[in-house]
Structures are given as structure tokens and as C-alpha cells.
Design a protein around this motif. Structure first.
Motif, short mmCIF file in Angstrom:
data_model
loop_
_atom_site.label_atom_id
_atom_site.label_comp_id
_atom_site.label_asym_id
_atom_site.label_seq_id
_atom_site.Cartn_x
_atom_site.Cartn_y
_atom_site.Cartn_z
N ARG A 177 64.25 -82.30 -93.26
CA ARG A 177 63.98 -83.52 -94.03
C ARG A 177 62.49 -83.79 -94.21
N THR A 178 61.64 -83.13 -93.44
CA THR A 178 60.20 -83.36 -93.60
C THR A 178 59.71 -82.82 -94.94
N ASN A 179 58.49 -83.15 -95.28
CA ASN A 179 57.89 -82.64 -96.51
C ASN A 179 56.77 -81.65 -96.20
N HIS A 225 59.24 -76.05 -93.13
CA HIS A 225 60.38 -75.52 -93.88
C HIS A 225 60.45 -74.00 -93.76
N LYS A 271 67.00 -77.91 -100.74
CA LYS A 271 65.56 -78.13 -100.62
C LYS A 271 64.81 -76.84 -100.92
N ASN A 323 62.21 -76.54 -104.06
CA ASN A 323 60.81 -76.25 -103.73
C ASN A 323 60.40 -74.82 -104.08
#
Length: 232
Positions: A144-146, A151, A176, A180
Motif C-alpha cells: 500500500r505504500t507509494n 514495491h 499496483k 506503475n
């Protein structure tokens, strides 16, 4: 992961580290592992301190190293690892003998206070940690982090998500990665966990891309092609 594999993996990482770290640096690091054996909480200090003690450089792996890793843990690779990451994972492996509640407390504190590079080592080592099911929520939080580096540590060459995440967290990881523009083929088990909820989300994604006249990756289309074989 059984105890024999853990022992073999620890020995292999020891050998790889010894070949990639200078003599004086190695002596310092071995001293820290001895201190860690006497006081597991010493890891809080050495986990960050090693940044200034060990030269950071990419690992040099032999073909034999790579083959051994695949035999011990299929899908796992160390292609992007550096000496700092390997050293931190070796420290984590030294905590295996701790009683469960103490082990979990120590690991959670590391996650809570780690900087980004320390988090990369922690998330990338999830597959090696004791009580693997316990870390599902930690892994999901990382997804859930950016933070791109986190990731990558979770998604690339890391079998943990494939084996331990529930469908909801796995689907979030895949979506995600797609949004991304990450390297989908580097996700262990990318094609192996199709489910109806993921298919529905991917069909929506493809429809939106087509409506906007935007390109769709070959890998996403291949993933959708599998639905006919799995669900028909």
C-alpha cells in the motif's frame, strides 16, 4: 521452509558474503554476529550501523550460487542485491532461535524504525522469516505504500507474496504493478494465481485503456488469455 533448507541457505549466504566483503569489513561483521548471539536486541544498532562499516556494492554471484538458490527456493533470486542488503538478511537469519513472542517483537520494531534501505532488506527477506503467516499484514502494508523501492523488494524475485498473501492482497499487488508499469515477468508466480476478482479488475483496466486509445502490455493480455483455460 524446513530447518535443513534454512541451514543450507544460511551457509550459502555466508559464503557469498565472505566473497563480496573485504577482510576488515568481514571481521567487523562477524564480531557483530557474535554480539547478536548474546543479545538479540543488538540488531537494532548493527542493522543501521553497517551502512558506515561495509562498502556498498552489487553482489557478484557465481553460476553455482544461482543454481543453489533455485534448488533451495525456486523463484528467489538476488540479481539486484548489494552487500548491505545481504548483510542485513544474514543478521535476520541469526534470530531464528528466538522464542516466538520475542522474535516477533524484535522484527516489528525493526520494521517500525527502519529507513527505506533497511525496509528493502526487511521486505525482501519475508520469505526467510520465521512464522511466515504472521507477516501477511506487514507485506500488505508495504504494497500500500507509494515507495517504489519497497514495491520492488516485495514483488521482484520474492516468492513470499505468491505463497502467503490472500487473494485480496495478491490482487492489489498485481494491479499496483500494472498501474506503475513494473516488470511483471519478475513477479514470482505472476501467472499462477488467477482468480475471478482479479480478472474482473483486469477487464475493467483493459476497457479503460482501449477507450482512451492507450496501449496495453503484452503480459496483461497474456494473463487475461489464461482465464479461458482456467475458468471455462
Amino acid at each position: 521452509m524446513n530447518e535443513l533448507i534454512k541451514k543450507q541457505l544460511d551457509e550459502l549466504m555466508h559464503d557469498i558474503a565472505r566473497r563480496n566483503v573485504g577482510t576488515d569489513e568481514w571481521r567487523w561483521f562477524e564480531d557483530q554476529t557474535i554480539k547478536l548471539a548474546n543479545c538479540p536486541e543488538h540488531i537494532y544498532l548493527v542493522f543501521s550501523q553497517l551502512t558506515g562499516k561495509l562498502q556498498k556494492k552489487g553482489l557478484k554471484l557465481t553460476d553455482r550460487d544461482k543454481e543453489a538458490l533455485q534448488l533451495m527456493m525456486p523463484g528467489f533470486q538476488m540479481r539486484t542485491w548489494d552487500t548491505h542488503r545481504l548483510a542485513r538478511v544474514r543478521l535476520l537469519l541469526k534470530l531464528r532461535g528466538l522464542e516466538k513472542s520475542r522474535y516477533i517483537v524484535v522484527l516489528h520494531r525493526l520494521f517500525d524504525y527502519a529507513d527505506v534501505h533497511e525496509l528493502v532488506a526487511l521486505y525482501g527477506s519475508l520469505i526467510f522469516l520465521e512464522y511466515p503467516k504472521h507477516w501477511r499484514s506487514v507485506c500488505a502494508e508495504g504494497i500500500r505504500t507509494n515507495i517504489g523501492l519497497i514495491h520492488e523488494a516485495i514483488m521482484y524475485d520474492n516468492p513470499y507474496p505468491f505463497f502467503y498473501l490472500d487473494d485480496g492482497a495478491w490482487n492489489q499487488l498485481i494491479l499496483k504493478a500494472i498501474f506503475n508499469n513494473m516488470k511483471l515477468d519478475d513477479i514470482v508466480g505472476f501467472y499462477g494465481r488467477m482468480n475471478k476478482s482479479l480478472i474482473s479488475s483486469l477487464l475493467d483496466y483493459v476497457a479503460e485503456r482501449k477507450a482512451a486509445s492507450r496501449s496495453i502490455s503484452r503480459t496483461v493480455l497474456q494473463l487475461l488469455d489464461l482465464r479461458e483455460k482456467i475458468f471455462t
